[in-house]
Structures are given as C-alpha cells and as structure tokens.
Design an enzyme around this catalytic site. Structure first.
Site, PDB file in Angstrom:
ATOM      1  N   GLU A  60       0.812  -1.221   0.000  1.00 42.41           N
ATOM      2  CA  GLU A  60       0.000   0.000   0.000  1.00 42.41           C
ATOM      3  C   GLU A  60       0.846   1.272   0.000  1.00 42.41           C
ATOM      4  O   GLU A  60       0.526   2.245  -0.695  1.00 42.41           O
ATOM      5  CB  GLU A  60      -0.954  -0.003   1.192  1.00 42.41           C
ATOM      6  CG  GLU A  60      -2.113  -0.976   1.086  1.00 42.41           C
ATOM      7  CD  GLU A  60      -1.748  -2.400   1.453  1.00 42.41           C
ATOM      8  OE1 GLU A  60      -2.595  -3.294   1.268  1.00 42.41           O
ATOM      9  OE2 GLU A  60      -0.606  -2.613   1.932  1.00 42.41           O
ATOM     10  N   HIS A 129      -9.607  -5.531  11.349  1.00 37.48           N
ATOM     11  CA  HIS A 129     -10.240  -5.455  10.034  1.00 37.48           C
ATOM     12  C   HIS A 129     -11.656  -4.887  10.121  1.00 37.48           C
ATOM     13  O   HIS A 129     -12.457  -5.064   9.199  1.00 37.48           O
ATOM     14  CB  HIS A 129     -10.300  -6.843   9.379  1.00 37.48           C
ATOM     15  CG  HIS A 129      -8.978  -7.349   8.921  1.00 37.48           C
ATOM     16  ND1 HIS A 129      -7.958  -7.652   9.777  1.00 37.48           N
ATOM     17  CD2 HIS A 129      -8.505  -7.609   7.670  1.00 37.48           C
ATOM     18  CE1 HIS A 129      -6.907  -8.085   9.099  1.00 37.48           C
ATOM     19  NE2 HIS A 129      -7.217  -8.065   7.816  1.00 37.48           N
TER      20      HIS A 129
END
Length: 326
Positions: A60, A129
């Site tokens: 990322e 998450h």
C-alpha cells in the site's frame, strides 16, 4: 432506469470516467486479473488493458506513492485499498504528501487522486479489520472525505470525485457491494460537500452516513407506528461538511440524534454536536444524543458484537428519550 448493485455502480463510475479521460487509471491489489477483491472492477482489465488497470503486490505504501507521483505528472489515479484498514500502511503518503503538496508548493501542483475501498465493520473479521477511519482523514486539511450510503449516490459521487482536482478519500462497505438499486441509464453526477435529506420529518433530526443509515430507516419505520416522524439526513460528504442542512433541520425539529459507525472519542458526531450547540443551542428542546460503537476494539464473538455495534433498538430508545415518550 436500470437495477444494478453497489459494486456495479462503482465499476460504472470508474469505467465511464476512464473512457472520457485517458489520464485516469486504476491501481491496487487484485483490481485487474481477479476483477477486484469485491468484483468492483470486473471486466475493466479486458476493456482498458494492463497499463490502466494495474495489479500490485501487497504494498500500500508503495503504490500510493506511485499514484501521488503520477498525479504530479498529469495523471488522475484511482487507488484501491482492499480494506481501508490497510490504508494505515500508506497513511504517511496520504497525510504527509497527498494532502500537503498543493499548499507546500504554493498552489503550483494539484493532486487529483481518489483513494477508495471498503471501511468499517463487515462481520466477524476481528479488531484489526473492522475499523472506521473517516474522522482520522476528515481531521486533515487537504483531504475530502466521501461516504455514500447506496448505489445511486455512490456512482454520482465517485464520478464527481474522479473529476475533482483535490485528494479524495472515498469510503465504501463490504456489506453494501451486493445491494441492488434503480439508477438512471444516462450518466449523472452528484455534488461533493452536500448533504441530502433522505426522509423529511418534524419531530426529530437524525444525522448519519454510510451503510449504518439503513438502521435509521428501520428504526424510523417502527417509530412511525407511534406517530413519531424522524427527519433523516445523509451526510454523504464528511469533509467538507454541509453544516447548513443540519442546522436548518435542527431548528425545525428541535432535537438531534447522530448515528455513526465509529468510536465515540473524537468522532464526527463530536464535531456535529459542537456545531449545533454553537449555532443552534437556543433551538434545542433536549440534549443531543449520539449513537456510536462501544469504545473498544471490535469483538469477534457474535453476542459481543450485538452489544458493541449500534442497533435499531438503541435508536428507538434514544428517540423516545429525547421526546420524553415512554
């Protein structure tokens, strides 16, 4: 009109804009050969090729930096994060580079870039998450933060975001990708920075955004049976925030609930609460209430999730408290 899913609305928005402007490209993990982690880019690799739909390693920080650099050279990248939980790996690039370059260059450089992907709770995925970071990104000058609540809004807002010359954080939801909705066959755009009154009412204002807005409508339907009419405002854009729509509604209903899928401390609901007490205090007939996640990381067990996550019953209870109704 046609009926499409939320994921198809996202794909249509990106594809229509990429056909219009060859400087736009999509980059991220599994966006190409796999058609997107949630199939939001299905068929785009076949149409646009691997120079404009680019699969990346799990990196990322790296591909966010590539996107920012390319934006400085005239491209208009769409950066997909498989989950915005993973955007934390790239947050240095987003906060210290993308959000700051226009000001630090004295306006010489623009960064027309969209960072998009799912946010928030999506089932039993664990604490790392299941997080919402809208308030983190909205806190930073130089970023615009958009959180649509349905497929129609998602398409119109994403098309506007892709054309915008600022840095956009565009937040979706894994729980919404399969939602079906009627949208126009023709192209359309929705303005950034504008809230929408999704349901008019006279007794109470409820402000929310994103997928959790569904709970507001469920609660409102039950309250209607007791002749309690809720005005529901969908913020759509968190930054810039449409203050006037909220204030005008509160001045009409005299009561306010803010429903947010985030932790309470330093939340968007905290900002709205300050805004209303500052500019509409004399119109309030009851204290402002906010309904958020419990102030703890997301649990895994289903029985604990029910306690941690906002519910329809919590909304109904809060509304009755504000209206002094048993």
């Amino acid at each position: 009109m046609k009926t499409i899913s939320f994921r198809e609305a996202i794909k249509e928005a990106m594809s229509e804009e990429m056909r219009r402007d060859t400087s736009i490209y999509l980059i991220g993990e599994e966006v190409g050969a796999y058609n997107g982690a949630y199939k939001a880019s299905k068929g785009m690799l076949a149409e646009f090729g691997n120079k404009r739909v680019i699969d990346t390693p799990i990196s990322e920080l790296g591909f966010s930096g590539i996107g920012i650099g390319s934006a400085l050279k005239g491209c208009r990248p769409i950066i997909e994060f498989m989950s915005f939980n993973f955007s934390l790996v790239a947050i240095d690039q987003i906060i210290n580079n993308a959000a700051k370059i226009r000001q630090m260059s004295g306006g010489q450089w623009e960064i027309p870039i969209v960072f998009r992907g799912p946010t928030g709770f999506a089932g039993q995925l664990g604490a790392t998450h299941s997080q919402s970071f809208e308030n983190w990104y909205a806190h930073c000058p130089g970023l615009k933060v958009v959180v649509p609540s349905n497929a129609y809004d998602a398409k119109g807002l994403l098309k506007s975001a892709i054309q915008d010359n600022d840095v956009i954080i565009f937040l979706e939801s894994e729980f919404m990708y399969g939602d079906q909705m009627n949208i126009p066959n023709k192209e359309y755009y929705l303005p950034l920075g504008k809230s929408i009154i999704k349901q008019p009412g006279s007794d109470l204002t409820l402000v929310s955004f994103g997928k959790i807005l569904k709970l507001a409508f469920k609660a409102s339907k039950e309250l209607e049976q007791e002749n309690i009419n809720i005005e529901i405002i969908d913020l759509q854009t968190i930054r810039p925030l449409d203050y006037q729509t909220i204030l005008q509604s509160v001045k009409k209903t005299n009561r306010l609930i803010i429903l947010e899928e985030a932790w309470p401390f330093g939340s968007i609901s905290s900002e709205i609460t300050y805004l209303v007490q500052q500019y509409a205090f004399d119109y309030l007939d009851a204290p402002i209430k906010r309904i958020t996640l419990e102030d703890t990381p997301a649990p895994y067990a289903k029985n604990l999730i029910k306690l941690w996550y906002p519910s329809k019953d919590k909304i109904i209870h809060s509304a009755k408290q504000l209206l002094y109704t048993p």
